[in-house]
Design a protein around this motif. Structure first.
Motif, PDB file in Angstrom:
ATOM      1  N   ARG A 219      95.764  24.740  47.024  1.00 18.22           N
ATOM      2  CA  ARG A 219      95.373  23.722  46.054  1.00 18.22           C
ATOM      3  C   ARG A 219      96.643  23.092  45.489  1.00 18.22           C
ATOM      4  NH1 ARG A 219      95.450  28.535  43.723  1.00 18.22           N
ATOM      5  NH2 ARG A 219      96.103  28.781  41.563  1.00 18.22           N
ATOM      6  N   ASN A 220      96.488  21.935  44.886  1.00 19.21           N
ATOM      7  CA  ASN A 220      97.627  21.325  44.211  1.00 19.21           C
ATOM      8  C   ASN A 220      97.610  21.752  42.741  1.00 19.21           C
ATOM      9  OD1 ASN A 220      95.892  19.515  42.759  1.00 19.21           O
ATOM     10  ND2 ASN A 220      95.953  18.083  44.458  1.00 19.21           N
ATOM     11  N   PHE A 221      98.614  21.327  41.985  1.00 19.16           N
ATOM     12  CA  PHE A 221      98.748  21.739  40.585  1.00 19.16           C
ATOM     13  C   PHE A 221      97.518  21.373  39.758  1.00 19.16           C
ATOM     14  CE2 PHE A 221     100.020  20.867  36.191  1.00 19.16           C
ATOM     15  CZ  PHE A 221     100.526  22.097  35.834  1.00 19.16           C
ATOM     16  N   LEU A 222      96.974  20.190  39.991  1.00 21.47           N
ATOM     17  CA  LEU A 222      95.832  19.734  39.204  1.00 21.47           C
ATOM     18  C   LEU A 222      94.501  20.295  39.695  1.00 21.47           C
ATOM     19  CD1 LEU A 222      96.822  15.998  38.662  1.00 21.47           C
ATOM     20  CD2 LEU A 222      97.188  17.949  37.135  1.00 21.47           C
ATOM     21  N   ASP A 223      94.543  20.960  40.856  1.00 17.06           N
ATOM     22  CA  ASP A 223      93.331  21.531  41.447  1.00 17.06           C
ATOM     23  C   ASP A 223      92.220  20.480  41.500  1.00 17.06           C
ATOM     24  OD1 ASP A 223      91.912  23.516  42.704  1.00 17.06           O
ATOM     25  OD2 ASP A 223      91.320  24.536  40.866  1.00 17.06           O
TER      26      ASP A 223
ATOM     27  N   ASP B  62      91.309  18.669  44.196  1.00 18.70           N
ATOM     28  CA  ASP B  62      90.611  18.588  45.480  1.00 18.70           C
ATOM     29  C   ASP B  62      90.825  17.261  46.215  1.00 18.70           C
ATOM     30  OD1 ASP B  62      89.233  19.992  47.365  1.00 18.70           O
ATOM     31  OD2 ASP B  62      87.252  19.545  46.557  1.00 18.70           O
ATOM     32  N   ILE B  63      91.935  16.532  45.910  1.00 15.68           N
ATOM     33  CA  ILE B  63      92.167  15.286  46.646  1.00 15.68           C
ATOM     34  C   ILE B  63      92.888  15.545  47.961  1.00 15.68           C
ATOM     35  CG2 ILE B  63      92.240  13.888  44.535  1.00 15.68           C
ATOM     36  CD1 ILE B  63      95.315  13.575  45.098  1.00 15.68           C
ATOM     37  N   GLY B  64      93.292  16.798  48.190  1.00 15.52           N
ATOM     38  CA  GLY B  64      93.923  17.135  49.455  1.00 15.52           C
ATOM     39  C   GLY B  64      95.373  16.703  49.555  1.00 15.52           C
ATOM     40  N   GLU B  65      96.011  16.443  48.430  1.00 17.84           N
ATOM     41  CA  GLU B  65      97.419  16.056  48.469  1.00 17.84           C
ATOM     42  C   GLU B  65      98.198  16.826  47.413  1.00 17.84           C
ATOM     43  OE1 GLU B  65     100.399  12.266  48.607  1.00 17.84           O
ATOM     44  OE2 GLU B  65      98.251  11.894  48.500  1.00 17.84           O
ATOM     45  N   LEU B  66      99.428  17.165  47.785  1.00 14.69           N
ATOM     46  CA  LEU B  66     100.308  17.867  46.863  1.00 14.69           C
ATOM     47  C   LEU B  66     100.899  16.897  45.855  1.00 14.69           C
ATOM     48  CD1 LEU B  66     102.104  20.182  49.425  1.00 14.69           C
ATOM     49  CD2 LEU B  66     100.000  20.575  48.125  1.00 14.69           C
ATOM     50  N   TYR B  67     101.303  17.448  44.715  1.00 14.33           N
ATOM     51  CA  TYR B  67     101.873  16.641  43.646  1.00 14.33           C
ATOM     52  C   TYR B  67     103.356  16.925  43.462  1.00 14.33           C
ATOM     53  CZ  TYR B  67      97.499  14.768  41.863  1.00 14.33           C
ATOM     54  OH  TYR B  67      96.322  14.078  41.715  1.00 14.33           O
ATOM     55  N   VAL B  68     104.028  15.921  42.919  1.00 18.51           N
ATOM     56  CA  VAL B  68     105.432  16.030  42.545  1.00 18.51           C
ATOM     57  C   VAL B  68     105.505  16.117  41.022  1.00 18.51           C
ATOM     58  CG1 VAL B  68     107.656  14.814  42.458  1.00 18.51           C
ATOM     59  CG2 VAL B  68     106.275  14.783  44.570  1.00 18.51           C
ATOM     60  N   PHE B  69     106.274  17.085  40.533  1.00 22.92           N
ATOM     61  CA  PHE B  69     106.610  17.171  39.115  1.00 22.92           C
ATOM     62  C   PHE B  69     107.795  16.234  38.920  1.00 22.92           C
ATOM     63  CE2 PHE B  69     104.960  21.323  40.358  1.00 22.92           C
ATOM     64  CZ  PHE B  69     103.996  21.571  39.390  1.00 22.92           C
ATOM     65  N   GLY B  70     107.565  15.069  38.317  1.00 25.35           N
ATOM     66  CA  GLY B  70     108.606  14.058  38.199  1.00 25.35           C
ATOM     67  C   GLY B  70     109.819  14.486  37.411  1.00 25.35           C
ATOM     68  N   TRP B  71     109.652  15.378  36.457  1.00 27.31           N
ATOM     69  CA  TRP B  71     110.785  15.780  35.620  1.00 27.31           C
ATOM     70  C   TRP B  71     111.778  16.658  36.367  1.00 27.31           C
ATOM     71  CZ3 TRP B  71     111.834  20.890  34.477  1.00 27.31           C
ATOM     72  CH2 TRP B  71     110.807  21.806  34.719  1.00 27.31           C
ATOM     73  N   MET B  72     111.392  17.266  37.489  1.00 25.14           N
ATOM     74  CA  MET B  72     112.302  18.179  38.190  1.00 25.14           C
ATOM     75  C   MET B  72     113.219  17.439  39.179  1.00 25.14           C
ATOM     76  SD  MET B  72     109.681  21.340  38.754  1.00 25.14           S
ATOM     77  CE  MET B  72     110.814  22.686  39.045  1.00 25.14           C
TER      78      MET B  72
ATOM     79  N   ALA C 280     110.163  18.071  41.989  1.00 24.58           N
ATOM     80  CA  ALA C 280     109.823  19.074  42.996  1.00 24.58           C
ATOM     81  C   ALA C 280     108.369  18.904  43.402  1.00 24.58           C
ATOM     82  CB  ALA C 280     110.044  20.481  42.438  1.00 24.58           C
ATOM     83  N   VAL C 281     108.077  19.290  44.634  1.00 25.06           N
ATOM     84  CA  VAL C 281     106.708  19.256  45.160  1.00 25.06           C
ATOM     85  C   VAL C 281     106.277  20.696  45.404  1.00 25.06           C
ATOM     86  CG1 VAL C 281     107.484  18.973  47.571  1.00 25.06           C
ATOM     87  CG2 VAL C 281     105.182  18.224  46.898  1.00 25.06           C
ATOM     88  N   SER C 282     104.982  20.979  45.176  1.00 28.31           N
ATOM     89  CA  SER C 282     104.536  22.360  45.341  1.00 28.31           C
ATOM     90  C   SER C 282     103.104  22.446  45.830  1.00 28.31           C
ATOM     91  CB  SER C 282     104.676  23.114  44.018  1.00 28.31           C
ATOM     92  OG  SER C 282     103.727  22.661  43.093  1.00 28.31           O
ATOM     93  N   VAL C 283     102.766  23.643  46.306  1.00 28.89           N
ATOM     94  CA  VAL C 283     101.403  23.981  46.700  1.00 28.89           C
ATOM     95  C   VAL C 283     101.097  25.357  46.118  1.00 28.89           C
ATOM     96  CG1 VAL C 283     102.089  24.979  48.938  1.00 28.89           C
ATOM     97  CG2 VAL C 283      99.745  24.168  48.603  1.00 28.89           C
ATOM     98  N   TYR C 284      99.856  25.543  45.664  1.00 25.80           N
ATOM     99  CA  TYR C 284      99.426  26.779  45.020  1.00 25.80           C
ATOM    100  C   TYR C 284      98.420  27.518  45.897  1.00 25.80           C
ATOM    101  CZ  TYR C 284     101.569  25.100  40.742  1.00 25.80           C
ATOM    102  OH  TYR C 284     102.472  24.673  39.820  1.00 25.80           O
ATOM    103  N   PHE C 285      98.419  28.855  45.756  1.00 21.81           N
ATOM    104  CA  PHE C 285      97.471  29.714  46.465  1.00 21.81           C
ATOM    105  C   PHE C 285      97.433  31.043  45.723  1.00 21.81           C
ATOM    106  CE2 PHE C 285     101.642  29.994  48.321  1.00 21.81           C
ATOM    107  CZ  PHE C 285     101.857  31.337  48.635  1.00 21.81           C
TER     108      PHE C 285
END
Length: 156
Positions: A91-95, A97-107, A109-114
């Motif tokens: 899942r992405n940070f916002l969970d 379900d759009i099927g795309e990972l998110y970038v934390f603009g302040w860093m 960085a891009v991430s994926v959760y599980f």
């Protein structure tokens, strides 16, 4: 004085199950273990760089925790496929379900959760080579790449 985090530990309910997950599924290098003491240790980033420990505890002593594994940007592009091919739901940070990972603009960085077998929240994260843009908040990876004039590879 502090140069980084060398070691962290996680309580688990079934050491063998967690050993299989972290070594065989996630791919950590086993370093040492004492079954009689209910522990298992793994190298992260190669021998001597950082260590991750598992400790078997009674289920009442296992509380959900979160931590992130740093991965290369190239590996991040394949992270979703890598995990899902091993039967791990991502899942992405916002969970959202759009099927795309998110970038934390302040860093940035891009991430994926599980999650692991005990429900601990895990993350693969990769720093991006761009200048931070905290004003963007969180944006889908494809949008971040468009802002920076790049065509993004498959992020899952």
């Amino acid at each position: 004085m502090i140069k980084g985090i060398f070691e962290t530990h996680l309580n688990v309910t079934d050491l063998e199950r967690s050993h299989h997950f972290y070594e065989q599924i996630i791919g950590l290098q086993h370093a040492y273990g004492q079954k009689d003491r209910g522990n298992s240790f793994y190298w992260i980033g190669g021998e001597g760089n950082a260590m991750f420990g598992l400790w078997q505890k009674d289920p009442s002593e296992v509380r959900r925790q979160h931590f992130a594994f740093q991965v290369s940007l190239e590996n991040m592009k394949q992270a979703v496929t890598y995990l899902e091919d091993k039967g791990i739901k991502t899942r992405n940070f916002l969970d959202d379900d759009i099927g795309e990972l998110y970038v934390f603009g302040w860093m940035p960085a891009v991430s994926v959760y599980f999650t692991d077998p005990d429900g601990h929240s895990l993350e693969f994260i990769s720093m991006l080579p761009d200048k931070a843009k905290p004003e963007l908040g969180m944006v889908p990876w494809s949008e971040w790449e468009k802002i920076h004039g790049r065509v993004k590879g498959d992020s899952g």
